[in-house]
Enzyme design. Structure first.
Site, PDB file in Angstrom:
ATOM      1  N   ASP A  99      -9.400  40.942  18.511  1.00  0.00           N
ATOM      2  CA  ASP A  99     -10.559  41.332  17.710  1.00  0.00           C
ATOM      3  C   ASP A  99     -11.834  40.957  18.447  1.00  0.00           C
ATOM      4  O   ASP A  99     -12.084  39.774  18.696  1.00  0.00           O
ATOM      5  CB  ASP A  99     -10.485  40.613  16.347  1.00  0.00           C
ATOM      6  CG  ASP A  99     -11.645  40.963  15.422  1.00  0.00           C
ATOM      7  OD1 ASP A  99     -12.419  41.885  15.742  1.00  0.00           O
ATOM      8  OD2 ASP A  99     -11.765  40.306  14.373  1.00  0.00           O
TER       9      ASP A  99
ATOM     10  N   HIS B  56     -10.110  39.439   7.252  1.00  0.00           N
ATOM     11  CA  HIS B  56     -10.360  38.411   8.267  1.00  0.00           C
ATOM     12  C   HIS B  56     -11.411  37.455   7.717  1.00  0.00           C
ATOM     13  O   HIS B  56     -12.600  37.783   7.670  1.00  0.00           O
ATOM     14  CB  HIS B  56     -10.829  39.114   9.555  1.00  0.00           C
ATOM     15  CG  HIS B  56     -11.177  38.182  10.661  1.00  0.00           C
ATOM     16  ND1 HIS B  56     -11.877  38.605  11.783  1.00  0.00           N
ATOM     17  CD2 HIS B  56     -10.917  36.858  10.867  1.00  0.00           C
ATOM     18  CE1 HIS B  56     -12.035  37.581  12.607  1.00  0.00           C
ATOM     19  NE2 HIS B  56     -11.476  36.511  12.068  1.00  0.00           N
TER      20      HIS B  56
ATOM     21  N   SER C  60     -12.693  48.046  12.116  1.00  0.00           N
ATOM     22  CA  SER C  60     -13.489  47.060  11.375  1.00  0.00           C
ATOM     23  C   SER C  60     -14.678  47.734  10.716  1.00  0.00           C
ATOM     24  O   SER C  60     -15.519  48.348  11.396  1.00  0.00           O
ATOM     25  CB  SER C  60     -13.984  45.969  12.323  1.00  0.00           C
ATOM     26  OG  SER C  60     -15.002  45.224  11.669  1.00  0.00           O
TER      27      SER C  60
ATOM     28  N   MET D 175     -17.573  36.963   5.998  1.00  0.00           N
ATOM     29  CA  MET D 175     -18.346  35.907   6.677  1.00  0.00           C
ATOM     30  C   MET D 175     -19.231  35.194   5.664  1.00  0.00           C
ATOM     31  O   MET D 175     -19.875  35.846   4.840  1.00  0.00           O
ATOM     32  CB  MET D 175     -19.227  36.515   7.774  1.00  0.00           C
ATOM     33  CG  MET D 175     -18.475  37.334   8.804  1.00  0.00           C
ATOM     34  SD  MET D 175     -19.585  37.866  10.112  1.00  0.00           S
ATOM     35  CE  MET D 175     -18.508  38.964  11.030  1.00  0.00           C
TER      36      MET D 175
ATOM     37  N   MET E 252      -9.445  35.961  18.864  1.00  0.00           N
ATOM     38  CA  MET E 252     -10.802  36.497  18.988  1.00  0.00           C
ATOM     39  C   MET E 252     -11.119  36.723  20.458  1.00  0.00           C
ATOM     40  O   MET E 252     -10.953  35.812  21.282  1.00  0.00           O
ATOM     41  CB  MET E 252     -11.832  35.515  18.402  1.00  0.00           C
ATOM     42  CG  MET E 252     -11.839  35.377  16.891  1.00  0.00           C
ATOM     43  SD  MET E 252     -12.091  36.909  15.959  1.00  0.00           S
ATOM     44  CE  MET E 252     -13.607  37.564  16.677  1.00  0.00           C
TER      45      MET E 252
ATOM     46  N   MET F 204     -13.758  34.652   7.957  1.00  0.00           N
ATOM     47  CA  MET F 204     -14.531  33.748   8.816  1.00  0.00           C
ATOM     48  C   MET F 204     -15.384  32.896   7.900  1.00  0.00           C
ATOM     49  O   MET F 204     -16.600  33.080   7.776  1.00  0.00           O
ATOM     50  CB  MET F 204     -15.376  34.572   9.800  1.00  0.00           C
ATOM     51  CG  MET F 204     -14.541  35.177  10.919  1.00  0.00           C
ATOM     52  SD  MET F 204     -15.334  36.578  11.703  1.00  0.00           S
ATOM     53  CE  MET F 204     -14.930  37.848  10.522  1.00  0.00           C
TER      54      MET F 204
ATOM     55  N   HIS G  41      -9.892  46.771   8.636  1.00  0.00           N
ATOM     56  CA  HIS G  41     -10.217  45.375   8.914  1.00  0.00           C
ATOM     57  C   HIS G  41     -11.518  45.016   8.190  1.00  0.00           C
ATOM     58  O   HIS G  41     -12.558  45.653   8.398  1.00  0.00           O
ATOM     59  CB  HIS G  41     -10.364  45.206  10.424  1.00  0.00           C
ATOM     60  CG  HIS G  41     -10.573  43.805  10.888  1.00  0.00           C
ATOM     61  ND1 HIS G  41      -9.541  42.923  11.107  1.00  0.00           N
ATOM     62  CD2 HIS G  41     -11.709  43.134  11.195  1.00  0.00           C
ATOM     63  CE1 HIS G  41     -10.021  41.771  11.539  1.00  0.00           C
ATOM     64  NE2 HIS G  41     -11.344  41.864  11.587  1.00  0.00           N
TER      65      HIS G  41
ATOM     66  N   ASP H  42     -14.214  42.093   7.484  1.00  0.00           N
ATOM     67  CA  ASP H  42     -14.725  40.819   7.992  1.00  0.00           C
ATOM     68  C   ASP H  42     -15.515  40.095   6.912  1.00  0.00           C
ATOM     69  O   ASP H  42     -16.629  40.483   6.563  1.00  0.00           O
ATOM     70  CB  ASP H  42     -15.616  41.077   9.212  1.00  0.00           C
ATOM     71  CG  ASP H  42     -14.803  41.511  10.416  1.00  0.00           C
ATOM     72  OD1 ASP H  42     -13.906  40.756  10.820  1.00  0.00           O
ATOM     73  OD2 ASP H  42     -15.069  42.606  10.952  1.00  0.00           O
TER      74      ASP H  42
HETATM   75  C1  DX5 Z   1     -16.508  39.804  14.736  1.00  0.00           C
HETATM   76  C2  DX5 Z   1     -15.532  40.473  13.826  1.00  0.00           C
HETATM   77  C3  DX5 Z   1     -14.979  41.721  14.361  1.00  0.00           C
HETATM   78  C4  DX5 Z   1     -16.023  42.785  14.638  1.00  0.00           C
HETATM   79  C5  DX5 Z   1     -15.562  43.531  15.838  1.00  0.00           C
HETATM   80  O1  DX5 Z   1     -16.692  38.493  14.364  1.00  0.00           O
HETATM   81  O2  DX5 Z   1     -14.439  39.616  13.531  1.00  0.00           O
HETATM   82  O3  DX5 Z   1     -13.948  42.245  13.529  1.00  0.00           O
HETATM   83  O4  DX5 Z   1     -16.202  43.692  13.595  1.00  0.00           O
HETATM   84  O5  DX5 Z   1     -16.544  44.439  16.188  1.00  0.00           O
HETATM   85  P1  DX5 Z   1     -16.538  45.134  17.624  1.00  0.00           P
HETATM   86  O6  DX5 Z   1     -15.256  45.912  17.710  1.00  0.00           O
HETATM   87  O7  DX5 Z   1     -17.746  45.995  17.603  1.00  0.00           O
HETATM   88  O8  DX5 Z   1     -16.597  44.042  18.655  1.00  0.00           O
HETATM   89 ZN    ZN Z   2     -12.726  40.565  12.490  1.00  0.00          ZN
END
Ligand code: DX5
Ligand code: ZN
Length: 226
Positions: free
Chosen positions: A174, A65, A8, A36, A136, A67, A32, A34
Site C-alpha cells: 500500500d 485500513h 483506495s 485516519m 506500507m 491508521m 480500500h 483509509d
Molecule cells: C496512505 C494510504 C494509502 C493511500 C495510497 O497512507 O494508506 O491507502 O490511499 O494512495 P496512493 O496509491 O496514491 O499512494
Molecule cells: Zn491504505
C-alpha cells in the site's frame, strides 16, 4: 493466490464516494478504505459512520485500513459492521492478538499493517493470527506519495516468512503502487495491491484497475505463491 486489486478511495471524490466506488465495482476485488484519526497519522479522513454507509451501497467488500491510535478499542466495530477485512497497525496495537482474534470472531479477515521503518520479523509469531499482512510502501497518511523501493527486500522477507509458516496469509502492499511499480511488488511476493492515485487520477478508473491486474498477473505467472 491470483493477484487482487484494492483501489483506495482516499484519492476518490469524497463528495461522491458511493458513485466512485461503483466506478471500479466490475473491475476490482475490494475497496480500500483509509481510516485516519489525525493522531497515528497527520491526516483525518473518515470513520465508522461513513464505512457503514459505504457498506450499504458498495457491491465490493470493504478493506478497512485503520491508521488510528487505539485500534484495540475501535477495530472490532468495523468487523461487526460488516467490513470484509480490517487492518490494524503493529505500531499502534497494544494487544494485537486479542484484537486480531476479535476481528476474526466478528467475521472479517484480520490483517496487520507494518510501516516502512518497522521490521516484519518481529511479527513472525503473529502469522497464525492474521489473514493478511499489509506492508506500507510509503509512510502512511497521504495518497500520491512516491513509492519507497527500500521496502521491497522486506516484501521478499515477508513472503519467505509466510512460506515458512505454511499459512495462507495474503501479502498486501500500500502506497505508491502504480503501473511503474506494481511489477516490482509482485515479483517480490505481494499478491494484494492497493492503488489510490493510480486508479482515481486515471481517466477510466476501471480500466486502470484492469491494467494493474494484468501487470501483476504477468509478473507473478511463475511464482510459487500465485
Ligand atoms: C496512505 C494510504 C494509502 C493511500 C495510497 O497512507 O494508506 O491507502 O490511499 O494512495 P496512493 O496509491 O496514491 O499512494
Ligand atoms: Zn491504505
Amino acid at each position: 493466490m491470483a493477484p487482487q486489486i484494492s483501489p483506495s478511495i482516499l484519492s476518490a471524490d469524497f463528495a461522491n464516494l458511493g458513485a466512485d466506488v461503483e466506478r471500479v465495482a466490475d473491475a476490482a476485488d475490494w475497496v480500500h478504505v483509509d481510516v485516519m484519526d489525525n493522531h497515528f497519522v497527520p491526516n483525518l479522513t473518515l470513520g465508522l459512520p461513513v464505512v457503514e454507509a459505504l457498506l450499504k451501497s458498495s457491491r465490493l467488500p470493504l478493506d478497512c485500513h485503520l491508521m488510528i491510535e487505539d485500534p484495540d478499542r475501535w477495530a472490532p466495530a468495523y468487523a461487526e459492521a460488516g467490513a470484509g477485512s480490517v487492518t490494524i497497525h503493529a505500531e499502534a496495537a497494544r494487544a494485537p492478538v486479542r484484537t486480531l482474534r476479535a476481528i476474526r470472531a466478528a467475521g472479517a479477515r484480520a490483517s496487520l499493517g507494518i510501516n516502512p521503518g518497522t521490521a516484519v520479523e518481529t511479527y513472525a509469531d503473529l502469522l497464525g493470527e492474521v489473514d493478511m499482512l499489509l506492508l506500507m510502501t510509503v509512510e502512511p497518511g497521504f495518497g500520491g506519495q512516491r513509492f519507497l523501493d527500500m521496502v521491497l527486500p522486506k516484501v521478499r522477507r515477508a513472503r519467505q516468512l509466510i512460506r515458512d509458516a505454511g499459512k495462507p496469509v495474503w501479502l498486501q502492499v500500500d502506497g505508491g503502487v502504480s503501473a511503474e511499480t506494481i511489477e516490482r511488488c509482485a515479483e517480490a511476493g505481494a499478491d494484494v495491491f492497493v492503488a489510490g492515485s493510480a486508479v482515481y487520477n486515471a481517466d477510466d478508473p476501471a480500466e486502470a484497475v484492469r491494467k494493474l491486474r494484468a501487470q501483476a498477473e504477468a509478473a507473478t505467472a511463475d511464482a510459487d505463491w500465485s
